[in-house]
Design a protein around this motif. Sequence first.
Motif, short mmCIF file in Angstrom:
data_model
loop_
_atom_site.label_atom_id
_atom_site.label_comp_id
_atom_site.label_asym_id
_atom_site.label_seq_id
_atom_site.Cartn_x
_atom_site.Cartn_y
_atom_site.Cartn_z
N VAL A 111 81.08 39.84 -10.49
CA VAL A 111 80.54 40.81 -9.44
C VAL A 111 81.16 40.30 -8.23
N ALA A 112 81.36 41.40 -7.30
CA ALA A 112 81.87 41.14 -6.03
C ALA A 112 81.11 42.20 -4.81
N ARG A 113 81.26 41.42 -3.68
CA ARG A 113 80.40 42.22 -2.66
C ARG A 113 81.12 43.29 -2.39
N ASP A 114 82.61 43.30 -2.55
CA ASP A 114 83.34 44.42 -1.97
C ASP A 114 84.31 44.89 -3.03
N GLY A 115 84.32 46.11 -3.56
CA GLY A 115 84.88 46.50 -4.28
C GLY A 115 86.70 46.53 -4.18
N GLU A 116 86.91 46.33 -2.62
CA GLU A 116 88.33 46.21 -2.26
C GLU A 116 88.99 45.06 -2.79
N LEU A 117 87.92 44.05 -3.06
CA LEU A 117 88.70 42.70 -3.66
C LEU A 117 89.44 42.98 -5.06
N ILE A 155 78.64 35.68 -13.50
CA ILE A 155 76.99 35.57 -14.17
C ILE A 155 77.30 36.26 -15.42
N ASP A 156 77.05 35.50 -16.44
CA ASP A 156 77.31 36.07 -17.83
C ASP A 156 75.92 36.61 -18.62
N PRO A 157 75.81 37.69 -18.77
CA PRO A 157 74.78 38.38 -19.82
C PRO A 157 74.71 37.75 -20.91
N HIS A 158 75.77 37.21 -21.55
CA HIS A 158 75.86 36.54 -23.06
C HIS A 158 75.25 35.18 -23.03
N LYS A 159 75.25 34.63 -21.86
CA LYS A 159 74.64 33.20 -21.67
C LYS A 159 72.93 33.48 -21.82
N MET A 160 72.26 32.99 -20.67
CA MET A 160 70.88 33.26 -20.34
C MET A 160 70.32 34.59 -20.28
N GLY A 161 71.39 35.53 -20.33
CA GLY A 161 71.00 37.05 -20.32
C GLY A 161 70.70 37.69 -21.83
N ALA A 162 70.94 36.77 -22.66
CA ALA A 162 70.51 37.01 -23.95
C ALA A 162 71.25 38.21 -24.65
N ALA A 163 72.28 38.72 -24.01
CA ALA A 163 73.19 39.75 -24.36
C ALA A 163 74.22 39.28 -25.71
N ALA A 164 74.76 40.08 -26.41
CA ALA A 164 75.77 39.88 -27.41
C ALA A 164 77.24 39.57 -26.77
N ILE A 165 77.60 38.43 -27.33
CA ILE A 165 79.04 38.01 -26.94
C ILE A 165 79.76 39.24 -27.33
N PRO A 166 81.07 39.57 -26.60
CA PRO A 166 81.38 39.05 -25.48
C PRO A 166 80.85 39.84 -23.98
N GLU A 177 86.95 34.02 -18.32
CA GLU A 177 87.94 35.24 -17.68
C GLU A 177 87.40 35.34 -16.18
N ALA A 178 86.12 35.48 -15.96
CA ALA A 178 85.58 35.80 -14.77
C ALA A 178 86.08 34.93 -13.62
N ASN A 179 86.11 33.50 -14.18
CA ASN A 179 86.42 32.55 -13.22
C ASN A 179 88.08 32.69 -13.00
N ILE A 180 88.85 33.14 -13.71
CA ILE A 180 90.09 33.17 -13.60
C ILE A 180 90.40 34.52 -12.65
N GLN A 181 89.70 35.47 -12.98
CA GLN A 181 89.99 36.53 -12.20
C GLN A 181 89.52 36.44 -10.61
N HIS A 183 83.35 31.90 -4.07
CA HIS A 183 83.06 32.11 -5.27
C HIS A 183 81.90 31.05 -5.78
N VAL A 184 80.90 31.78 -6.56
CA VAL A 184 79.88 31.07 -7.15
C VAL A 184 79.86 31.21 -8.83
N ASP A 185 80.00 30.28 -9.44
CA ASP A 185 79.94 30.26 -10.87
C ASP A 185 78.48 30.17 -11.18
N ALA A 186 77.96 31.20 -11.24
CA ALA A 186 76.50 31.18 -11.99
C ALA A 186 76.44 31.71 -13.42
N ALA A 187 77.62 31.57 -14.10
CA ALA A 187 77.78 32.05 -15.59
C ALA A 187 76.45 31.79 -16.39
N TRP A 188 75.89 30.39 -16.25
CA TRP A 188 74.71 30.28 -17.05
C TRP A 188 73.66 30.40 -16.32
#
Lengths: 357, 357
Positions: free
Chosen positions: A217-223, A201-212, A74-78, A172-177
Motif C-alpha cells: 500500500v502507498a500513500r500516493d499512486g504516483e509512487l 501488510i499481508d492479508p494472508h498472515k494475520m488477515g486470515a486470507a488464503a495464500i497468496p 514481493e511487497a518489500n522488494i517492490q 517504508h513500514v513492514d507490517a506484513a504480520w
Amino acid sequence: MRGQPQEFDRVLSSMCTEPHPVAREAAERFLATNPGDPATYQSVAELEDEAIAGLGEIVGLDDPAGYIASGGTEANIQAVRIARNRAVSSTPNVVVPESAHFSFQKAADVLSVELRVAPLTDDWTADVGAMRRFCDEDTALVVGVAGTTEYGRVDPIPELADLANDVGALCHVDAAWGGFILPFTDHEWHFGHADVDTMTIDPHKMGAAAIPAGGLVARDGELFDALAVDTPYLESAKQATLTGTRSGAGVASAAAVMAECWPDGYREQYERAQGNAEWVADALAERGFDVVEPELPLVAVPVSEELFASLREAGWRVSRTADGKLRVVCMPHVTREILDSFVADVDRLQATANINT
Amino acid sequence: MRGQPQEFDRVLSSMCTEPHPVAREAAERFLATNPGDPATYQSVAELEDEAIAGLGEIVGLDDPAGYIASGGTEANIQAVRIARNRAVSSTPNVVVPESAHFSFQKAADVLSVELRVAPLTDDWTADVGAMRRFCDEDTALVVGVAGTTEYGRVDPIPELADLANDVGALCHVDAAWGGFILPFTDHEWHFGHADVDTMTIDPHKMGAAAIPAGGLVARDGELFDALAVDTPYLESAKQATLTGTRSGAGVASAAAVMAECWPDGYREQYERAQGNAEWVADALAERGFDVVEPELPLVAVPVSEELFASLREAGWRVSRTADGKLRVVCMPHVTREILDSFVADVDRLQATANINT
C-alpha cells in the motif's frame, strides 16, 4: 492423489494460518482468475480495488494506492524498487534495523542496492540514533518494522518517518504480520500516525486470507509510476506488479475476509491471540524459562538445543530466532488447547531429559 | 460475497485456463500450505519435488533442479538473475528476440541489466544472425522463446544454445506457454535437444494447473546457488526463490495434474487445441482475413479497430499483438462451440459494419 496437507494442530512456527471460511470459499470460487490481466478478468479486478480500499481503512489512508502481491517478500522488494528507481543517487542505499525480515537481503541482491543494517535497542526495536548514523545523502529508503518476525516488536515509526524526511528518503513500514493486529493496540505504526510512504501488510498472515495474498500500500499512486512496464499484448497498457499472472484466489479471499472481519472479527481474533500468547508466556515462565514478554501475540523463549530437537521430533512445528530462542507464533489456528498440549509436552520432554542426565 | 468470477466461455485472450478437475481438487486441499517454509509444511514440499521431477520428464532432464514459481514472470526474472549473478562483467547484458515476453523488460529494470532486443525473421522467430550481432563479451544470457506470446512461434533453440556457448553466456528458454504442447510436435526446444541451462515452463498455462504455478527448471542445481539468501527464522537454511511465502495450492495442483495427464491427457489436449486453432484460422481465412498460420494453437489475425471494439463490446475477451492483430489463444477451455459462436459474431458484426458504411 498422494500426500495430505499439513494439519495445523502442531504448527507454532508459521506466520500464515488456516484461511477464514469466507476466505476459503472466495478463493475456491476465484481459483481460475488472473488479476494480472484486468481487462480479461474484470470481476476480480474490482475485488482487488475493494481489497485495497479495505487495507486503506486499516492503515489510515483515505485514498490508498496498492495491489495484492504474492506475499510480503514481493511487497518489500517492490518498496525498495520504488525507492531505488526514484533515487537521484546512482549508488542508493537502504537503511534497515537488524530485525528486518530477510526479504530485504533478497531485495538488496535482486535490486543491486546497498543494505545497511543498524543494530537494535535492548528491547529488539530499531535504534533511531543508530539508524540515523547509517544514513547519508545516498539513502533512498528508511525501513521500520511494525511487528517483527522474531520478537513481535514495533519500531518507533513516527521517529523513523521523521528521520527519512530529514535525509530526503522514503519511509517504508513492514507490517506484513502486524498490520491486522496493531489497530487494536496503542502503537503508532501507520499512515495516519506518521509520514509513511509505503507499507507491506499481508492479508494472508494475520488477515486470515488464503495464500497468496500479500499487500503493498502507498500513500500516493504516483509512487507506482516508477515501476510500470508496458504490456503490449494485454488490453491494459501498464503493469507495476513484480509478477505478471497473479492469483485471483488470493485477491478474492482478501476482499471477502476483510469485508467479513473488519473491524470486529479481527479485534476478537487479536484479543484471543494476545490472551493465548500471555498465557503460554506465563506458563513457560512458571517453569523457569526466561521468556521474552509478548508485546504482540508472539512468544520467544530460550530453550536447550535438546528440548528444541525433542519438540520437533514430537511433531511440533517450531522454529528459532537467529540467536536460538524458540518462537511460538499465536496465529488464529493456535488454540488454548493446542498450547495446553504444547506445555504438557514441554513438561514431559524436560522430565525425560532430566532422567537421562 | 460480492462479485462473480469471470466465466470462461468468451475468454480468447488468456494464456491461463480453467484448472483440470484434479488440479482444482488438489489446490483446494492444499490451500493453507506454504512450500516456502518446507520444514513446517513438509507434505507440500514433497509434492514440489514430484512436480519438478514431472517437469524434468517433459523437458528432457533426468535430474532437474527447479521450483514452482508464482508464474512465468518470476521464472524469467530469476533466470536473468542467475545469469547476472554469475556474470564476470560488471555491466552484463541479456540478448532477447523482439518476441520475448515483457517480463524481460521487467527483469531488466528490476535487476539493472541491459536488455538488447534483436529483430525477428519474417516468420516472427528469433534471427540467430541478428542475435549474434547483439552479443559481446558482456553478454550473460541468450534467450529463446518456445511458443511466443503473440504468434505462438518457436525460436531455433539449438542454434541459440550454440550461440550462447560461443559467447560464454547461459542459454534460457521461455517455454512458459509452449512447454506443455511442444512435446507433441517435431520442434527441437528442450534440454534434450540443445545445451540449454534454464527454462520457464508454466503448469498454470497449458499444463492446466491452478494459478499460481509457474515453473523454473535448470540443468544444474548449482545454478541456484547464485540466488540463495539466508533464512534465519525458518528451519530451512537457504531460500533461492524470488518470493518467500508461496502457494501450496499451486504446487499441489501442478503435481496432481501432471501425474494425471502426462503424457496422454496432454497429448489429447494439444490435438484438440491445435485442431481448433486450424479450424478457426480456416474459417477466418474463408472470410477474407489475412490469417497468420497457427504453428501452435494460437491464431493471429489483422482486424479493423472497429471490429475489435465491437467484439469486446459483445463480451469477447480478446487482445491484440503490438501491431494490432487480434489473438485467439486456443486454450483447453476454448471449445469448438465457443469458436463457432465467435465466428458467427464476427459475421454479424461485419455485416452491421457494412450496413453502417
